[in-house]
Scaffold this active site. Structure first.
Site, PDB file in Angstrom:
ATOM      1  N   GLY A 166      66.259  24.596  96.940  1.00 47.50           N
ATOM      2  CA  GLY A 166      65.598  23.836  97.998  1.00 47.50           C
ATOM      3  C   GLY A 166      64.100  24.035  98.112  1.00 47.50           C
ATOM      4  O   GLY A 166      63.540  23.855  99.195  1.00 47.50           O
ATOM      5  N   THR A 167      63.413  24.370  96.995  1.00 44.32           N
ATOM      6  CA  THR A 167      61.956  24.527  97.118  1.00 44.32           C
ATOM      7  C   THR A 167      61.273  23.181  97.394  1.00 44.32           C
ATOM      8  O   THR A 167      60.251  23.138  98.071  1.00 44.32           O
ATOM      9  CB  THR A 167      61.335  25.172  95.860  1.00 44.32           C
ATOM     10  N   ASN A 168      61.842  22.103  96.878  1.00 41.71           N
ATOM     11  CA  ASN A 168      61.252  20.790  97.179  1.00 41.71           C
ATOM     12  C   ASN A 168      61.500  20.388  98.634  1.00 41.71           C
ATOM     13  O   ASN A 168      60.639  19.792  99.277  1.00 41.71           O
ATOM     14  CB  ASN A 168      61.799  19.731  96.219  1.00 41.71           C
TER      15      ASN A 168
ATOM     16  N   MET B 291      72.455  17.292  92.646  1.00 43.79           N
ATOM     17  CA  MET B 291      73.032  17.208  91.305  1.00 43.79           C
ATOM     18  C   MET B 291      74.291  16.353  91.213  1.00 43.79           C
ATOM     19  O   MET B 291      75.010  16.417  90.227  1.00 43.79           O
ATOM     20  CB  MET B 291      73.310  18.624  90.772  1.00 43.79           C
TER      21      MET B 291
ATOM     22  N   LEU C 252      75.281   9.327  92.360  1.00 43.26           N
ATOM     23  CA  LEU C 252      75.789   8.602  93.524  1.00 43.26           C
ATOM     24  C   LEU C 252      76.511   7.296  93.180  1.00 43.26           C
ATOM     25  O   LEU C 252      77.383   6.869  93.920  1.00 43.26           O
ATOM     26  CB  LEU C 252      74.647   8.342  94.504  1.00 43.26           C
TER      27      LEU C 252
ATOM     28  N   ASN D 253      63.917  10.189  94.400  1.00 40.54           N
ATOM     29  CA  ASN D 253      64.343  11.380  93.661  1.00 40.54           C
ATOM     30  C   ASN D 253      63.128  12.013  93.005  1.00 40.54           C
ATOM     31  O   ASN D 253      62.183  11.322  92.643  1.00 40.54           O
ATOM     32  CB  ASN D 253      65.356  10.957  92.576  1.00 40.54           C
TER      33      ASN D 253
ATOM     34  N   HIS E 198      62.095  14.122  89.642  1.00 39.72           N
ATOM     35  CA  HIS E 198      62.591  14.519  88.323  1.00 39.72           C
ATOM     36  C   HIS E 198      61.531  15.394  87.648  1.00 39.72           C
ATOM     37  O   HIS E 198      60.353  15.026  87.646  1.00 39.72           O
ATOM     38  CB  HIS E 198      62.899  13.288  87.464  1.00 39.72           C
TER      39      HIS E 198
HETATM   40  C1  GAR Z   1      63.706  20.627  90.705  1.00 41.32           C
HETATM   41  O1  GAR Z   1      62.986  21.086  89.605  1.00 41.32           O
HETATM   42  C2  GAR Z   1      63.997  19.142  90.573  1.00 41.32           C
HETATM   43  O2  GAR Z   1      62.946  18.452  89.975  1.00 41.32           O
HETATM   44  C3  GAR Z   1      65.205  19.170  89.682  1.00 41.32           C
HETATM   45  O3  GAR Z   1      65.983  20.234  90.177  1.00 41.32           O
HETATM   46  C4  GAR Z   1      65.117  21.227  90.732  1.00 41.32           C
HETATM   47  C5  GAR Z   1      65.580  21.560  92.139  1.00 41.32           C
HETATM   48  O4  GAR Z   1      64.855  22.637  92.641  1.00 41.32           O
HETATM   49  N1  GAR Z   1      65.912  17.924  89.735  1.00 41.32           N
HETATM   50  C6  GAR Z   1      66.508  17.379  88.666  1.00 41.32           C
HETATM   51  O5  GAR Z   1      66.555  17.923  87.585  1.00 41.32           O
HETATM   52  C7  GAR Z   1      67.150  16.021  88.921  1.00 41.32           C
HETATM   53  N2  GAR Z   1      67.433  15.357  87.693  1.00 41.32           N
HETATM   54  P1  GAR Z   1      64.815  22.930  94.217  1.00 41.32           P
HETATM   55  O6  GAR Z   1      66.261  22.991  94.700  1.00 41.32           O
HETATM   56  O7  GAR Z   1      64.139  24.274  94.299  1.00 41.32           O
HETATM   57  O8  GAR Z   1      64.023  21.824  94.876  1.00 41.32           O
END
Ligand code: GAR
Length: 208
Positions: free
Chosen positions: A12-14, A91, A94, A108, A110
């Site tokens: 969940g850093t984003n 992940m 949908l 989203n 990526h």
């Molecule tokens: C992030 O790097 C995001 O870009 C990637 O998963 C990570 C989640 O990190 N998403 C994908 O690969 C989607 N195809 P987070 O939980 O720390 O935000």
């Protein structure tokens, strides 16, 4: 106020970057009304709790099939009046009926410069492993609207990041997050909440 639902699966850093941007006032016209996790143990749920945001686990395997899962997800989103769905490291794919229902209302992040290293099977560390394997010198991150094609929807923002000679997938992942993801994801939410993003076919136009 734009009502946002954030869907997560992991650290969940984003999500944190968006929470921080709302709390600091960088994003003024939006609020996170729910965090939905596909994993009950996801640290992202703890982050939500720490900031007084209600969190819930809705995962496919708890339902008889995909339709039931999506129905529960939709009911939860509708009950809270969610207007923008933010996939922040979510992940679970949908599917078409869901992405059509919420056309241009799901975004989203990526961790690569789409159309490189994207599509089915490219997620998380796998994306950075593939970039290092290919030997690219530049990678980055992309925020895009979600349609039925995995990572195929209109691109909102992209930011490039250098690959260093001694990078591992982990060091590259971290640099892409720090230099690109945590910047362009909140920026995209801000632009959408201010009505500054227009979608024309498969292209996004940014209004001044
Ligand atoms: C992030 O790097 C995001 O870009 C990637 O998963 C990570 C989640 O990190 N998403 C994908 O690969 C989607 N195809 P987070 O939980 O720390 O935000």
């Amino acid at each position: 106020m734009l009502k946002i639902g954030v869907l997560v699966s992991g650290g969940g850093t984003n999500l944190q970057a968006i929470i921080d941007s709302i709390e600091s006032g960088y994003i003024k016209n939006a609020e996170i009304v729910t965090v939905i996790s596909s994993n009950p143990e996801a640290y992202a749920l703890k982050r939500a709790e720490k900031h007084g945001i209600s969190g819930i686990c809705i995962r496919k395997r708890d339902f008889q099939g995909n339709e039931e899962f999506l129905k529960a997800l939709e009911e939860h989103l509708e009950s809270l009046g969610v207007e923008l769905i933010v996939l922040a490291g979510f992940m679970t794919v949908l599917g078409k009926s869901f992405t059509e229902k919420y056309k241009n209302r799901i975004i989203n992040i990526h961790p690569a410069l789409i159309p490189s290293f994207c599509g089915d099977g490219f997620y998380g560390l796998k994306v950075h492993e593939a970039a290092l394997e290919k030997g690219v010198k530049i990678t980055g991150a992309t925020v895009h609207f979600v349609n039925e094609e995995t990572d195929g929807g209109p691109i909102i923002l992209q930011k490039a990041v250098n690959v260093e000679d001694n990078d591992t997938p982990e060091t590259l992942q971290r640099r892409v997050m720090e230099q690109a993801e945590w910047k362009i994801f909140p920026e995209a939410v801000k632009l959408i909440s201010e009505g500054k993003i227009m979608v024309e076919g498969n292209k996004v136009r940014r209004l001044l």
